[in-house]
Design a protein around this motif. Structure first.
Motif, mmCIF file in Angstrom:
data_model
loop_
_atom_site.group_PDB
_atom_site.id
_atom_site.type_symbol
_atom_site.label_atom_id
_atom_site.label_comp_id
_atom_site.label_asym_id
_atom_site.label_seq_id
_atom_site.Cartn_x
_atom_site.Cartn_y
_atom_site.Cartn_z
ATOM 1 N N SER A 196 -1.577 44.525 39.015
ATOM 2 C CA SER A 196 -1.001 44.854 37.714
ATOM 3 C C SER A 196 -1.741 44.142 36.590
ATOM 4 N N GLY A 197 -2.475 43.087 36.925
ATOM 5 C CA GLY A 197 -3.237 42.362 35.923
ATOM 6 C C GLY A 197 -2.382 41.520 34.997
ATOM 7 N N THR A 198 -1.113 41.377 35.319
ATOM 8 C CA THR A 198 -0.215 40.595 34.479
ATOM 9 C C THR A 198 0.761 39.845 35.357
ATOM 10 N N MET A 199 1.320 38.825 34.814
ATOM 11 C CA MET A 199 2.341 38.062 35.532
ATOM 12 C C MET A 199 3.679 38.678 35.171
ATOM 13 N N MET A 200 4.044 39.787 35.849
ATOM 14 C CA MET A 200 5.253 40.535 35.525
ATOM 15 C C MET A 200 6.483 39.645 35.625
ATOM 16 N N GLY A 201 7.205 39.593 34.546
ATOM 17 C CA GLY A 201 8.451 38.844 34.563
ATOM 18 C C GLY A 201 8.263 37.341 34.597
ATOM 19 N N ALA A 242 4.487 38.842 54.876
ATOM 20 C CA ALA A 242 4.105 40.137 54.308
ATOM 21 C C ALA A 242 4.661 40.305 52.898
ATOM 22 N N ALA A 243 5.917 39.905 52.684
ATOM 23 C CA ALA A 243 6.519 40.008 51.344
ATOM 24 C C ALA A 243 5.772 39.118 50.351
ATOM 25 N N ALA A 244 5.388 37.920 50.775
ATOM 26 C CA ALA A 244 4.645 37.013 49.906
ATOM 27 C C ALA A 244 3.277 37.607 49.540
ATOM 28 N N LYS A 245 2.596 38.169 50.525
ATOM 29 C CA LYS A 245 1.296 38.801 50.259
ATOM 30 C C LYS A 245 1.452 40.010 49.347
ATOM 31 N N LEU A 246 2.516 40.784 49.560
ATOM 32 C CA LEU A 246 2.757 41.948 48.703
ATOM 33 C C LEU A 246 2.987 41.536 47.256
ATOM 34 N N LEU A 247 3.688 40.429 47.036
ATOM 35 C CA LEU A 247 3.857 39.921 45.671
ATOM 36 C C LEU A 247 2.517 39.530 45.072
ATOM 37 N N GLY A 248 1.668 38.884 45.868
ATOM 38 C CA GLY A 248 0.337 38.509 45.390
ATOM 39 C C GLY A 248 -0.506 39.718 45.022
ATOM 40 N N ILE A 249 -0.481 40.745 45.854
ATOM 41 C CA ILE A 249 -1.229 41.975 45.562
ATOM 42 C C ILE A 249 -0.681 42.636 44.316
ATOM 43 N N LEU A 250 0.630 42.618 44.169
ATOM 44 C CA LEU A 250 1.259 43.228 43.000
ATOM 45 C C LEU A 250 0.812 42.547 41.711
ATOM 46 N N VAL A 251 0.761 41.226 41.714
ATOM 47 C CA VAL A 251 0.312 40.486 40.532
ATOM 48 C C VAL A 251 -1.149 40.798 40.245
ATOM 49 N N TYR A 304 -4.849 50.422 48.865
ATOM 50 C CA TYR A 304 -4.582 51.254 47.682
ATOM 51 C C TYR A 304 -3.747 50.457 46.678
ATOM 52 N N SER A 305 -4.286 49.333 46.232
ATOM 53 C CA SER A 305 -3.516 48.413 45.384
ATOM 54 C C SER A 305 -3.104 49.035 44.052
ATOM 55 N N SER A 306 -3.902 49.945 43.507
ATOM 56 C CA SER A 306 -3.525 50.534 42.214
ATOM 57 C C SER A 306 -2.284 51.422 42.356
ATOM 58 N N VAL A 340 5.497 47.665 40.282
ATOM 59 C CA VAL A 340 5.404 46.620 39.265
ATOM 60 C C VAL A 340 6.740 46.377 38.561
ATOM 61 N N SER A 341 7.519 47.410 38.365
ATOM 62 C CA SER A 341 8.797 47.224 37.664
ATOM 63 C C SER A 341 9.962 46.942 38.614
ATOM 64 N N ARG A 342 9.725 47.025 39.929
ATOM 65 C CA ARG A 342 10.827 46.858 40.887
ATOM 66 C C ARG A 342 10.599 45.750 41.896
ATOM 67 N N TYR A 343 9.649 44.869 41.625
ATOM 68 C CA TYR A 343 9.343 43.820 42.595
ATOM 69 C C TYR A 343 10.553 42.953 42.905
ATOM 70 N N ASN A 344 11.367 42.688 41.877
ATOM 71 C CA ASN A 344 12.481 41.762 42.055
ATOM 72 C C ASN A 344 13.518 42.301 43.032
ATOM 73 N N THR A 345 13.866 43.556 42.898
ATOM 74 C CA THR A 345 14.893 44.121 43.774
ATOM 75 C C THR A 345 14.352 44.392 45.164
ATOM 76 N N LEU A 346 13.072 44.670 45.283
ATOM 77 C CA LEU A 346 12.540 45.048 46.579
ATOM 78 C C LEU A 346 11.976 43.862 47.364
ATOM 79 N N LEU A 347 11.073 43.119 46.777
ATOM 80 C CA LEU A 347 10.333 42.117 47.538
ATOM 81 C C LEU A 347 10.964 40.728 47.570
ATOM 82 N N MET A 348 11.598 40.333 46.486
ATOM 83 C CA MET A 348 12.094 38.961 46.411
ATOM 84 C C MET A 348 13.109 38.632 47.514
#
Length: 173
Positions: free
Chosen positions: A109-114, A97-106, A67-69, A76-84
């Motif tokens: 979202s269709g954008t390189m957030m931040g 898992a965190a690295a894969k989650l960042l990849g899925i998030l990018v 369910y990537s969407s 998308v707005s909280r990746y830094n505090t949660l996943l990094m």
């Protein structure tokens, strides 16, 4: 809940999710997917055990892949505090898992957030600008790899920044 009980609850809910596959009624941020992601997020507190972190991140990854969407909308707005902070986790499964989650998030979202805020700390670690621990180096390399792999080919921002670092890794490896 104690860590063992929380882990057991996640394992049980993952089994239920797998059995219910295809019978989803409300797949949204406010539906069961969003609520389940919030439950998993609550297991990611700093005081939790590394085993609970790994279990929660792995379950979150399974949900995010399916369910990537919804996942993208929520994080998308909280990746830094949660996943990094989990990219350099002591548990290898949690790092991956965190690295894969960042990849899925990018990719979702269709954008390189931040942009720079996301990849610069990892690039500095890979380039050896700081003296990284093994976990930091491994997590940064893995995350950069997944971010590159999951990136939209038309979006050259991450490729241009990451490609030199990946070539440096290959030369020194």
């Amino acid at each position: 809940l104690p860590a063992k009980a929380y882990k057991a609850a996640i394992d049980f809910l993952e089994n239920c999710r797998k059995q219910q596959h295809g019978e989803e009624k409300c797949v949204s941020k406010t539906g069961w997917v969003g609520k389940y992601l919030l439950l998993l997020e609550n297991a990611l507190v700093m005081e939790a055990s590394s085993q609970l972190h790994a279990t929660a991140l792995t379950a979150m990854l399974a949900v995010a892949a399916e369910y990537s969407s919804v996942y993208g909308e929520m994080y998308v707005s909280r990746y830094n505090t949660l996943l990094m902070r989990f990219v350099s986790h002591i548990d290898g499964g949690a790092r991956e898992a965190a690295a894969k989650l960042l990849g899925i998030l990018v990719s979702s979202s269709g954008t390189m957030m931040g942009g720079d805020k996301l990849i610069l700390p990892m690039l500095e670690t890979v380039r050896g600008e700081t003296k990284p621990k093994f976990e930091e180096l491994d997590g940064s390399i893995t995350a950069l790899g997944f971010l590159t792999a999951m990136n939209d080919k038309n979006n050259a921002i991450i490729i241009a920044k990451v490609e030199p670092a990946l070539h440096a890794i290959l030369k020194t490896g």
